[in-house]
Motif scaffolding. Structure first.
Motif, PDB file in Angstrom:
ATOM      1  N   THR B 108     -15.046 -11.457  21.581  1.00  0.00           N
ATOM      2  CA  THR B 108     -15.539 -10.836  20.566  1.00  0.00           C
ATOM      3  C   THR B 108     -14.654 -10.906  19.389  1.00  0.00           C
ATOM      4  OG1 THR B 108     -14.372  -8.884  21.836  1.00  0.00           O
ATOM      5  CG2 THR B 108     -16.858  -9.203  21.727  1.00  0.00           C
ATOM      6  N   PRO B 109     -14.325 -11.812  18.858  1.00  0.00           N
ATOM      7  CA  PRO B 109     -13.523 -12.157  17.609  1.00  0.00           C
ATOM      8  C   PRO B 109     -14.161 -11.197  16.353  1.00  0.00           C
ATOM      9  CG  PRO B 109     -14.858 -13.871  17.534  1.00  0.00           C
ATOM     10  CD  PRO B 109     -15.069 -13.204  18.868  1.00  0.00           C
ATOM     11  N   SER B 140     -11.741  -9.727   6.290  1.00  0.00           N
ATOM     12  CA  SER B 140     -12.733 -10.285   5.113  1.00  0.00           C
ATOM     13  C   SER B 140     -14.319 -10.000   5.594  1.00  0.00           C
ATOM     14  CB  SER B 140     -12.788 -11.533   5.424  1.00  0.00           C
ATOM     15  OG  SER B 140     -12.864 -12.273   6.502  1.00  0.00           O
ATOM     16  N   GLN B 141     -15.152 -10.052   5.066  1.00  0.00           N
ATOM     17  CA  GLN B 141     -16.465  -9.847   5.106  1.00  0.00           C
ATOM     18  C   GLN B 141     -17.041 -10.898   6.160  1.00  0.00           C
ATOM     19  OE1 GLN B 141     -18.140  -7.433   4.103  1.00  0.00           O
ATOM     20  NE2 GLN B 141     -20.018  -8.132   5.225  1.00  0.00           N
ATOM     21  N   ASP B 142     -16.497 -12.290   6.108  1.00  0.00           N
ATOM     22  CA  ASP B 142     -16.896 -13.251   7.011  1.00  0.00           C
ATOM     23  C   ASP B 142     -16.404 -12.682   8.432  1.00  0.00           C
ATOM     24  OD1 ASP B 142     -17.821 -14.959   5.431  1.00  0.00           O
ATOM     25  OD2 ASP B 142     -16.202 -16.224   5.243  1.00  0.00           O
ATOM     26  N   ASP B 143     -15.231 -12.154   8.513  1.00  0.00           N
ATOM     27  CA  ASP B 143     -14.738 -11.792   9.957  1.00  0.00           C
ATOM     28  C   ASP B 143     -15.574 -10.537  10.288  1.00  0.00           C
ATOM     29  OD1 ASP B 143     -12.628 -13.505   9.925  1.00  0.00           O
ATOM     30  OD2 ASP B 143     -11.314 -11.905   9.037  1.00  0.00           O
ATOM     31  N   ARG B 146     -18.938 -11.890  11.571  1.00  0.00           N
ATOM     32  CA  ARG B 146     -18.381 -12.598  12.943  1.00  0.00           C
ATOM     33  C   ARG B 146     -18.445 -11.581  14.237  1.00  0.00           C
ATOM     34  NH1 ARG B 146     -13.974 -15.116  11.647  1.00  0.00           N
ATOM     35  NH2 ARG B 146     -15.097 -17.000  10.967  1.00  0.00           N
ATOM     36  N   GLN B 147     -17.720 -10.365  13.731  1.00  0.00           N
ATOM     37  CA  GLN B 147     -17.695  -9.511  14.742  1.00  0.00           C
ATOM     38  C   GLN B 147     -18.921  -9.011  15.084  1.00  0.00           C
ATOM     39  OE1 GLN B 147     -15.448  -6.095  13.131  1.00  0.00           O
ATOM     40  NE2 GLN B 147     -14.531  -5.706  15.125  1.00  0.00           N
ATOM     41  N   LEU B 148     -19.829  -8.463  14.164  1.00  0.00           N
ATOM     42  CA  LEU B 148     -20.957  -8.054  14.399  1.00  0.00           C
ATOM     43  C   LEU B 148     -21.945  -9.036  15.314  1.00  0.00           C
ATOM     44  CD1 LEU B 148     -21.893  -6.081  11.202  1.00  0.00           C
ATOM     45  CD2 LEU B 148     -20.747  -5.306  13.151  1.00  0.00           C
ATOM     46  N   GLU B 149     -22.111 -10.161  14.754  1.00  0.00           N
ATOM     47  CA  GLU B 149     -22.627 -11.190  15.593  1.00  0.00           C
ATOM     48  C   GLU B 149     -22.536 -11.381  17.100  1.00  0.00           C
ATOM     49  OE1 GLU B 149     -22.249 -15.038  13.746  1.00  0.00           O
ATOM     50  OE2 GLU B 149     -22.903 -15.905  15.591  1.00  0.00           O
TER      51      GLU B 149
END
Lengths: 223, 184
Positions: B108-109, B140-143, B146-149
């Motif tokens: 869960t990154p 960041s928005q990317d992180d 990634r977290q939600l995904e």
């Protein structure tokens, strides 16, 4: 000659499972599963339950006084016309439960969850709660009076015909909540969160919504 | 199963002790601090604390490791690059046996690059990846995406009744978060 010791209170409750018109007091239990207990027209007093199961319990027209749940699982309960007096919960689950015409007086709750529960015609008075979750709960015709909350969470909850009177709602999270025909009267909302909350015919009387820390995306009121 | 939540550390978090009730072999998840309450509980139940799991490497989740190591001979598990003391590096999907208890590491990154959750029986320990009604902060928005995904893919696919134990705040369930967490 029978040398067996008399059954403990917990053993009696476990064997009977159903209480009708009884007064039961002074149960201290650790690691006991009291799931499925049914309680009608009865009073339970001075229960201290640690690491116990209390799932799928039912109570009707009963008083639960000085009941202390620590690290307990009490999910899927049904409670109707019950009084909860000085109810204490710590690190416990009371999720997926249904409370109809119940009264909670002087509740103390920490790090516990009532998530996905339904409350109808239910009143909470004089509680002190910290880090308690009511995620996804439904409230209809309920009253919160003289409640003191710190970081209590109501995300995505729906309140209908519900009144908050003289409540201190510090850091209380109403993110994505919906209020229909509700009233906030003489409440403080320090750093509370109403992000994406929706208000339909909801009134704020002697209550300053601008005390909230996050009002982004609210619908139905003019900020 | 023996199970207990403790409030630990100077910046308090939830630390969790899980042990098998027969063999008494146990694990502590997120040793943000150590205290007499933990020591007394371990002694009372005669728990053989042999494992430490880290959900991630932030100091509030790791600060008590030295004390735990002083008291118990523990092996440490965590995601890549999170905690220097970890000797068992996880990538997600690995089974970890704690006596007869089978845990599964779940990637869960997002909050941190090597963030890990742990699933055992009917409960999952999510660290700062998933809170009750919220999620941990990201840089960041990317992180964030990634977290939600990863939470959607790896946590929300667990059974709805799974009990969720985050590192901060109250516990919750998979169903409550999947259907009512406003961040998803």
């Amino acid at each position: 000659m029978n040398n067996r010791p008399p059954p403990t209170l917990a053993e009696t409750l476990l064997s009977d499972r159903t209480l009708t018109g009884q007064n039961v007091s002074g149960l201290q239990a650790v690691g006991t599963d009291l799931s499925g207990l049914e309680c009608y027209n009865s009073t339970l007093r001075d229960f201290s339950l640690d690491d116990c199961g209390f799932n799928y319990c039912r109570a009707m027209e009963s008083t639960l006084q000085k009941i202390d749940f620590q690290h307990c699982l009490c999910n899927h309960g049904m409670y109707s016309h019950c009084q909860f007096e000085t109810f204490k919960t710590h690190s416990s689950f009371l999720s997926n439960s249904h409370f109809n015409q119940c009264q909670f007086n002087e509740t103390i709750s920490e790090l516990s969850t009532f998530g996905l529960s339904v409350f109808e015609n239910t009143t909470w008075r004089g509680s002190r709660m910290s880090e308690v979750s009511f995620i996804g709960t439904l409230w209809r015709d309920c009253t919160f009076q003289n409640e003191t909350y710190f970081f209590v969470r109501f995300p995505s909850s729906h309140f209908v015909n519900t009144t908050f009177i003289n409540c201190s709602l510090k850091k209380t999270i109403f993110r994505g909540a919906r209020f229909t025909h509700c009233t906030f009267e003489s409440c403080t909302l320090d750093d509370s969160v109403f992000h994406n909350a929706e208000f339909i015919d909801t009134r704020f009387i002697h209550t300053d919504i601008h005390q909230a820390g996050n009002l982004n995306g609210v619908k139905g009121i003019t900020i | 199963m023996i199970f207990r939540r403790f409030t630990v550390g100077g910046y308090p978090i939830n630390g969790y002790l899980i042990a098998d009730s027969e063999t008494k072999i146990g694990v502590f998840i997120d040793p943000g601090g150590f205290n007499d309450e933990i020591d007394a509980y371990v002694s009372h139940f005669k728990i053989q604390l042999r494992h430490i799991f880290f959900t991630h490497g932030h100091w509030d989740h790791t600060e008590g490791l030295a004390e735990f190591s002083k008291h118990y001979a523990v092996q440490c598990y965590g995601g890549q690059g999170e905690v220097r003391a970890v000797s068992n590096v996880l990538h997600g999907g690995e089974p970890i046996m704690v006596g007869p208890l089978r845990f599964t590491a779940i990637s869960t990154p997002g909050h941190t690059p090597g963030g890990m959750s742990y699933y055992c029986h009917d409960r999952v320990f999510t660290g700062d990846a998933l809170f009750c009604g919220s999620v941990g902060g990201t840089e960041s928005q990317d992180d964030r995406e990634r977290q939600l995904e990863h939470v959607r893919k790896n946590i929300f696919t667990l059974p709805d009744d799974t009990l969720v134990f985050p590192a901060h705040g109250p516990m919750t369930t998979v169903a409550a978060e999947k259907y009512y967490n406003p961040f998803f």
